[in-house]
Scaffold this motif. Structure first.
Motif, PDB file in Angstrom:
ATOM      1  N   TYR A  23       0.891  -1.155   0.000  1.00  0.00           N
ATOM      2  CA  TYR A  23       0.000   0.000   0.000  1.00  0.00           C
ATOM      3  C   TYR A  23       0.923   1.197   0.000  1.00  0.00           C
ATOM      4  O   TYR A  23       1.766   1.347   0.862  1.00  0.00           O
ATOM      5  N   MET A  24       0.804   2.049  -0.995  1.00  0.00           N
ATOM      6  CA  MET A  24       1.841   3.054  -1.196  1.00  0.00           C
ATOM      7  C   MET A  24       1.278   4.281  -1.913  1.00  0.00           C
ATOM      8  O   MET A  24       0.352   4.195  -2.719  1.00  0.00           O
ATOM      9  N   PRO A  25       1.839   5.459  -1.615  1.00  0.00           N
ATOM     10  CA  PRO A  25       1.475   6.651  -2.371  1.00  0.00           C
ATOM     11  C   PRO A  25       2.244   6.699  -3.680  1.00  0.00           C
ATOM     12  O   PRO A  25       3.360   6.195  -3.790  1.00  0.00           O
ATOM     13  N   LEU A  26       1.635   7.286  -4.700  1.00  0.00           N
ATOM     14  CA  LEU A  26       2.281   7.440  -5.997  1.00  0.00           C
ATOM     15  C   LEU A  26       2.231   8.906  -6.389  1.00  0.00           C
ATOM     16  O   LEU A  26       1.264   9.606  -6.117  1.00  0.00           O
ATOM     17  N   ASN A  27       3.275   9.357  -7.048  1.00  0.00           N
ATOM     18  CA  ASN A  27       3.330  10.723  -7.536  1.00  0.00           C
ATOM     19  C   ASN A  27       3.978  10.702  -8.907  1.00  0.00           C
ATOM     20  O   ASN A  27       5.018  10.078  -9.100  1.00  0.00           O
ATOM     21  N   LEU A  28       3.375  11.404  -9.871  1.00  0.00           N
ATOM     22  CA  LEU A  28       3.862  11.359 -11.247  1.00  0.00           C
ATOM     23  C   LEU A  28       5.329  11.766 -11.333  1.00  0.00           C
ATOM     24  O   LEU A  28       6.122  11.135 -12.027  1.00  0.00           O
ATOM     25  N   LYS A  29       5.699  12.824 -10.657  1.00  0.00           N
ATOM     26  CA  LYS A  29       7.079  13.309 -10.755  1.00  0.00           C
ATOM     27  C   LYS A  29       8.072  12.304 -10.192  1.00  0.00           C
ATOM     28  O   LYS A  29       9.238  12.300 -10.564  1.00  0.00           O
ATOM     29  N   GLU A  56      -5.023  -7.727  -9.110  1.00  0.00           N
ATOM     30  CA  GLU A  56      -4.877  -7.847  -7.657  1.00  0.00           C
ATOM     31  C   GLU A  56      -4.562  -6.504  -7.019  1.00  0.00           C
ATOM     32  O   GLU A  56      -3.807  -6.409  -6.060  1.00  0.00           O
ATOM     33  N   GLY A  57      -5.126  -5.427  -7.543  1.00  0.00           N
ATOM     34  CA  GLY A  57      -4.862  -4.146  -6.931  1.00  0.00           C
ATOM     35  C   GLY A  57      -5.827  -3.080  -7.414  1.00  0.00           C
ATOM     36  O   GLY A  57      -6.551  -3.261  -8.388  1.00  0.00           O
ATOM     37  N   VAL A  58      -5.843  -1.977  -6.699  1.00  0.00           N
ATOM     38  CA  VAL A  58      -6.666  -0.830  -7.062  1.00  0.00           C
ATOM     39  C   VAL A  58      -5.834   0.432  -6.935  1.00  0.00           C
ATOM     40  O   VAL A  58      -4.908   0.515  -6.120  1.00  0.00           O
ATOM     41  N   LEU A  59      -6.170   1.424  -7.739  1.00  0.00           N
ATOM     42  CA  LEU A  59      -5.503   2.714  -7.719  1.00  0.00           C
ATOM     43  C   LEU A  59      -6.543   3.740  -7.306  1.00  0.00           C
ATOM     44  O   LEU A  59      -7.622   3.817  -7.896  1.00  0.00           O
ATOM     45  N   LEU A  60      -6.252   4.523  -6.270  1.00  0.00           N
ATOM     46  CA  LEU A  60      -7.228   5.453  -5.730  1.00  0.00           C
ATOM     47  C   LEU A  60      -6.687   6.874  -5.751  1.00  0.00           C
ATOM     48  O   LEU A  60      -5.615   7.132  -5.210  1.00  0.00           O
ATOM     49  N   PRO A  61      -7.410   7.816  -6.366  1.00  0.00           N
ATOM     50  CA  PRO A  61      -7.055   9.227  -6.173  1.00  0.00           C
ATOM     51  C   PRO A  61      -7.344   9.586  -4.723  1.00  0.00           C
ATOM     52  O   PRO A  61      -8.432   9.329  -4.230  1.00  0.00           O
ATOM     53  N   THR A  62      -6.376  10.139  -4.017  1.00  0.00           N
ATOM     54  CA  THR A  62      -6.548  10.390  -2.589  1.00  0.00           C
ATOM     55  C   THR A  62      -7.531  11.498  -2.301  1.00  0.00           C
ATOM     56  O   THR A  62      -7.968  11.657  -1.178  1.00  0.00           O
ATOM     57  N   ARG A  79      -0.754  16.517 -11.488  1.00  0.00           N
ATOM     58  CA  ARG A  79      -0.428  16.831 -10.085  1.00  0.00           C
ATOM     59  C   ARG A  79      -1.240  16.008  -9.085  1.00  0.00           C
ATOM     60  O   ARG A  79      -1.027  16.100  -7.879  1.00  0.00           O
ATOM     61  N   THR A  80      -2.199  15.196  -9.568  1.00  0.00           N
ATOM     62  CA  THR A  80      -3.100  14.461  -8.673  1.00  0.00           C
ATOM     63  C   THR A  80      -2.355  13.385  -7.900  1.00  0.00           C
ATOM     64  O   THR A  80      -1.743  12.496  -8.497  1.00  0.00           O
ATOM     65  N   PHE A 109     -14.404  14.184 -15.310  1.00  0.00           N
ATOM     66  CA  PHE A 109     -13.507  13.037 -15.320  1.00  0.00           C
ATOM     67  C   PHE A 109     -12.140  13.368 -14.747  1.00  0.00           C
ATOM     68  O   PHE A 109     -11.220  12.578 -14.805  1.00  0.00           O
ATOM     69  N   TYR A 110     -11.994  14.539 -14.137  1.00  0.00           N
ATOM     70  CA  TYR A 110     -10.689  14.882 -13.572  1.00  0.00           C
ATOM     71  C   TYR A 110     -10.199  13.832 -12.587  1.00  0.00           C
ATOM     72  O   TYR A 110      -9.031  13.514 -12.543  1.00  0.00           O
ATOM     73  N   ASN A 111     -11.101  13.340 -11.768  1.00  0.00           N
ATOM     74  CA  ASN A 111     -10.716  12.338 -10.787  1.00  0.00           C
ATOM     75  C   ASN A 111     -11.572  11.085 -10.931  1.00  0.00           C
ATOM     76  O   ASN A 111     -11.903  10.431  -9.969  1.00  0.00           O
ATOM     77  N   ALA A 112     -11.972  10.792 -12.157  1.00  0.00           N
ATOM     78  CA  ALA A 112     -12.859   9.656 -12.380  1.00  0.00           C
ATOM     79  C   ALA A 112     -12.089   8.441 -12.840  1.00  0.00           C
ATOM     80  O   ALA A 112     -11.044   8.537 -13.463  1.00  0.00           O
TER      81      ALA A 112
END
Length: 530
Positions: A23-29, A56-62, A79-80, A109-112
């Motif tokens: 379980y981890m945060p992701l950042n584009l940069k 086996e996973g999900v990606l969630l905008p925080t 930047r999301t 759809f910005y966070n969809a």
């Protein structure tokens, strides 16, 4: 009549990245190499289309309660911030730029997270194969295919948003509120008003999604929690109060209606063990003497051979799989939006535990709701005595005011631990001080387990002693080795003095069981230098 200007999207980069089971945060940069970022572009112009290959996973905008699973595409501004939950996976990132600054994509759809009507991965693989051919004709075809993908996502967004309305989100917010405030008097009329809904509409939508009226759902949660508390030495009056009932007589009447027994009869008879599906806090439950019937995959390291009857699940478990377990309670962390649990609302009452809480607070909260407060306090006292013993044994090794810091490379990014995880052992248990730079940073940031830094900044956060995690992911292992071979690392005073230590990643979970092991590991390492 004027025609609204249309966004013109141009694909600039495509990259696939392995994701570890975590379980981890992701950042584009942090994910993309700087060379892949288009020059002269502001964050407002850049967007990313994400797709997961594995199931086996999900990606969630925080920032939004939207999920993203296999077969879905998610388009968000670059930047999301995102959060990944699940097993090993591959994340594909398509970075693109809006060349028409006067026009912006539809806000819906910005966070969809958007399901396409065709095989998403094959579509993206086709785009990737065209890009790899490196000629203008195939590059143009890749852009054309990407435009098709983009507009299908926009269209899919409109369809999905029709199905996911404000009523659904209001019910989710109400469930979270009940989970956190069940022990207090709750007015559903006031709650509906706070959510901006007529009381009748709120009640109808709640029953549609959960199968229960709001009062029945709250009562079921309170009854289930009171069952656990009846196994403690609390008086019936105290159980009623802690479960949120206005008095013990009303509690007894509702308890008999739900179970067929009075609270006193239930307490006197052998109680069936609770059937808890625990999506994160298995170690806390085990510490309290409660065995969950199921927990998520990445908690396997806290289970031993005595726990083979615990079912291993992941975040994509279906409602049928959960219902077969016949749970009486579902416990989940606050970072997981209820949209991920929407299909579980019919299975059992849901209880959320704040992810930002420290280990002691989590243990005390769970101990209180499960009737295991004494067990929780007993473990805390035992751990405090153990920590005191280690401080005494290490009094010759750890000087007054001596600082320490712990670091980890995760998904290619270097992090420094805060006062959770390794920080709990270093600062609270062993008495090390935080380096000044970390202390200053923590004044601005709360509730996070680690903070991303650049390798060149490690000197600012390094203490008199430093601990570096040996990661399990092969790419992170290579990145860690490169860091330890760099001048940034070799010039650290702690490295020169032989006060740098490597610690296994398996000891970095912030749970009672693992923290106790980490305390012993670090204590022995320091003692060996006597």
């Amino acid at each position: 009549m004027s025609v609204p200007e249309t966004p013109v999207m141009a694909l600039t980069a495509l990259i696939s990245l392995p994701l570890p089971s975590s379980y981890m945060p992701l950042n584009l940069k942090e994910l993309l190499d700087a060379s892949l970022m288009p020059a002269n572009s502001s964050e407002e112009e850049l967007y990313v289309c994400y797709a997961l290959a594995g199931d086996e996973g999900v990606l969630l905008p925080t920032e939004k309660n939207r999920r993203h699973e296999q077969g879905y595409c998610m388009i968000v501004p670059s930047r999301t911030p995102l959060f990944y939950l699940g097993g090993e996976n591959t994340l594909t990132c398509l970075l693109f730029k809006n060349w028409n600054r006067a026009a912006r994509p539809p806000h819906d759809f910005y966070n969809a997270s958007l399901s396409l009507r065709q095989d998403v991965l094959k579509h993206i693989d086709h785009i990737a194969s065209l890009i790899n051919r490196s000629n203008s004709f195939h590059a143009a075809e890749a852009q054309q295919l990407f435009q098709q993908l983009y507009w299908q996502v926009v269209q899919g967004s409109e369809l999905q948003d029709e199905g996911r309305n404000e009523l659904h989100e209001a019910v989710e917010a109400a469930i979270v509120y009940m989970s956190r405030n069940y022990h207090q008097a709750i007015s559903f009329s006031a709650l509906a008003k706070q959510l901006g809904l007529p009381h009748w509409k709120f009640g109808a939508e709640f029953k549609k999604l959960t199968g229960k009226t709001p009062i029945d759902y709250l009562t079921a949660l309170r009854i289930q929690l009171s069952k656990q508390q009846l196994q403690s030495a609390l008086a019936i009056r105290e159980v009623a109060q802690q479960a949120g009932f206005r008095d013990e007589f009303y509690f007894s009447r509702r308890f008999r209606q739900a179970t067929g027994h009075s609270p006193t009869e239930y307490r006197a008879s052998p109680a069936d063990p609770p059937r808890i599906v625990c999506l994160q806090y298995a170690a806390e439950l085990i510490t309290l003497g409660v065995r969950p019937v199921a927990t998520n995959l990445h908690m396997l390291d806290v289970l031993d051979e005595d726990d083979q009857d615990v079912v291993r699940i992941d975040y994509s478990a279906t409602s049928e799989q959960i219902m077969q377990l016949a749970p009486t309670l579902i416990i989940y962390p606050s970072y997981m939006p209820l949209v991920r649990l929407g299909h579980l609302l019919h299975a059992a009452p849901c209880l959320t535990i704040d992810w930002e809480d420290d280990m002691y607070t989590r243990l005390r909260k769970l101990g209180a709701v499960l009737g295991r407060a004494k067990e929780g306090e007993a473990w805390i006292q035992s751990y405090e005595h153990l920590a005191q013993s280690w401080r005494h044994r290490l009094r010759e090794q750890i000087g007054d005011g001596e600082t320490a810091a712990a670091f980890i490379v995760h998904s290619g990014q270097l992090y420094v631990y805060t006062d959770h995880h390794a920080g709990h052992v270093l600062y609270y248990s062993l008495g090390f001080k935080q380096p000044a730079a970390l202390k200053d940073l923590l004044r601005q940031t709360t509730g996070v387990k680690w903070i991303a830094i650049q390798p060149k900044q490690i000197g600012q956060f390094a203490g008199d002693r430093i601990f570096i995690v040996q990661p399990s992911d092969p790419q992170d292992v290579q990145q860690t080795e490169r860091l330890m071979q760099s001048s940034y690392w070799r010039e650290l005073e702690a490295v020169k003095q032989g006060r740098a230590y490597i610690v296994a990643e398996s000891l970095m979970h912030y749970t009672p069981i693992i923290v106790e092991k980490l305390l012993g590991e670090i204590g022995q390492r320091l003692l060996s230098q006597q």
